[in-house]
Design a protein around this motif. Structure first.
Motif, short mmCIF file in Angstrom:
data_model
loop_
_atom_site.label_atom_id
_atom_site.label_comp_id
_atom_site.label_asym_id
_atom_site.label_seq_id
_atom_site.Cartn_x
_atom_site.Cartn_y
_atom_site.Cartn_z
N MET A 107 -9.60 6.41 6.89
CA MET A 107 -9.50 7.56 5.99
C MET A 107 -9.62 8.86 6.78
O MET A 107 -9.94 8.85 7.97
N LEU A 133 0.82 -1.21 0.00
CA LEU A 133 0.00 0.00 0.00
C LEU A 133 0.85 1.26 0.00
O LEU A 133 1.92 1.31 0.61
N LEU A 142 -8.46 0.13 6.97
CA LEU A 142 -7.97 1.44 6.57
C LEU A 142 -8.77 2.52 7.29
O LEU A 142 -9.98 2.39 7.45
N LEU A 157 -13.36 6.11 -1.78
CA LEU A 157 -12.51 4.93 -1.91
C LEU A 157 -13.34 3.65 -2.02
O LEU A 157 -13.05 2.77 -2.84
N PHE A 186 -1.88 5.80 2.96
CA PHE A 186 -2.99 5.10 3.62
C PHE A 186 -2.64 4.82 5.06
O PHE A 186 -1.55 4.31 5.36
N LYS A 187 -3.57 5.13 5.95
CA LYS A 187 -3.38 4.80 7.36
C LYS A 187 -3.96 3.41 7.60
O LYS A 187 -5.17 3.20 7.47
N ARG A 194 -13.73 8.15 2.64
CA ARG A 194 -14.02 6.72 2.78
C ARG A 194 -14.99 6.26 1.70
O ARG A 194 -14.83 5.21 1.08
#
Length: 325
Positions: free
Chosen positions: A274, A250, A272, A283, A254-255, A280
């Motif tokens: 956001m 990734l 993930l 995505l 991205f967290k 969110r």
């Protein structure tokens, strides 16, 4: 990428073999779903009030409210002080506490010194260090959320406490499972050769509605056979390998929700976080267009007083990464 998502198809991989899953858990009771495992132990314990984490499945919370008083406490995946929170709750006689391992990412917790019985929910991590070394009075998990079975919930006591008497699958449960296994077989065929997606989707929806309506039931025969034959450790180890690969690949922007400890890491999925609900949603729509079907766990009431938990629920996205990939 395949069109997998939350609903398992019939998996033709051979994951049978030696597994210490049931040996470690000791005496267990198996049910149609995780909700039935909670129902069974609440009825057995005779408690009057249950403390539930604020970040949880609200369909389950609503179901529990029909049986006993429910109090919510401030816990969510972003909370590193959950132990301090639960130990400060105003418990009284007749209470029981439920704790949960969010996404299989939390490290081991002890319940020593907590003055009410404790139930732990290990749905998201069946073989994590916390699950394997638990000192809770009781543990429950939904099997069908992480294993390729039509039904399944499990209850055990790390302290060796008496469990409710075992029960057989109801006729309704067996019928539901038959429909769901038909859907799983049809989906497997679709993934190989294409076809009519709506045909098996209708069966999935039908069977899910039936699960929601099931009265307390044991696990159906076929699901129990698959679960007991499955090498659960191998299944979860391979999912962990996928998780590490996904995280490595990734983009750094991205967290990714990380485990609290590197010891026996068994993530439920790639979670993930956001920056906003809008991001969110963008995505989510984008990856669905590319045949990747994520999950949102869980939507919380609009009027929730638990701001951190609600904020997390609005920004998180769970991307499946198990061994089907």
């Amino acid at each position: 990428m395949k069109e997998y998502g939350s609903d398992f198809h019939r998996c033709d991989h051979d994951f049978r073999g030696a597994s210490n899953f049931f040996d470690v858990m000791g005496c267990t009771r198996m049910y149609a779903c995780g909700r039935h495992a909670i129902d069974a132990i609440i009825k057995h314990g005779g408690w009057k009030r249950i403390w539930m984490p604020a970040y949880f499945c609200y369909e389950v919370i609503g179901h529990l409210m029909e049986q006993l008083e429910v109090e919510l406490y401030d816990d969510s995946p972003l909370n590193i002080n959950d132990d301090e929170v639960v130990r400060g709750l105003p418990f009284k006689e007749g209470d029981v506490l439920l704790r949960t391992d969010y996404f299989g990412l939390r490290k081991w917790r002890t319940n020593k010194g907590i003055r009410v019985p404790v139930i732990e929910d290990h749905t998201h991590g069946l073989t994590t260090d916390w699950a394997l070394r638990s000192d809770a009075d009781y543990c429950i998990a939904s099997l069908r959320k992480s294993l390729p079975v039509a039904a399944g919930g499990i209850l055990w006591s790390p302290k060796g406490k008496q469990l409710p008497d075992g029960i057989k699958a109801s006729e309704d449960c067996e019928k539901m499972a038959e429909i769901r296994y038909e859907a799983m077989a049809m989906k497997a065929e679709y993934l190989k050769n294409g076809g009519d997606k709506d045909a098996f989707r209708e069966k999935y929806i039908d069977s899910e509605e039936q699960i929601d309506k099931l009265m307390l039931s044991g696990i159906d025969h076929e699901s129990e056979e698959i679960t007991r034959a499955l090498n659960v450790k191998m299944w979860t180890d391979l999912k962990a390998d996928n998780w590490y690969l996904c995280r490595k690949l990734l983009d750094r922007r991205f967290k990714v929700m990380e485990p609290e400890s590197e010891k026996i890491v068994q993530p439920f999925s790639l979670v993930l976080l956001m920056d906003s609900a809008e991001e969110r949603e963008r995505l989510r729509r984008y990856i669905i267009q590319h045949q990747i079907y994520p999950a949102i766990l869980w939507r919380m009431p609009e009027d929730s007083e638990f701001g951190v938990a609600k904020d997390f629920s609005e920004r998180m996205l769970s991307v499946h990464c198990d061994i089907r990939y």
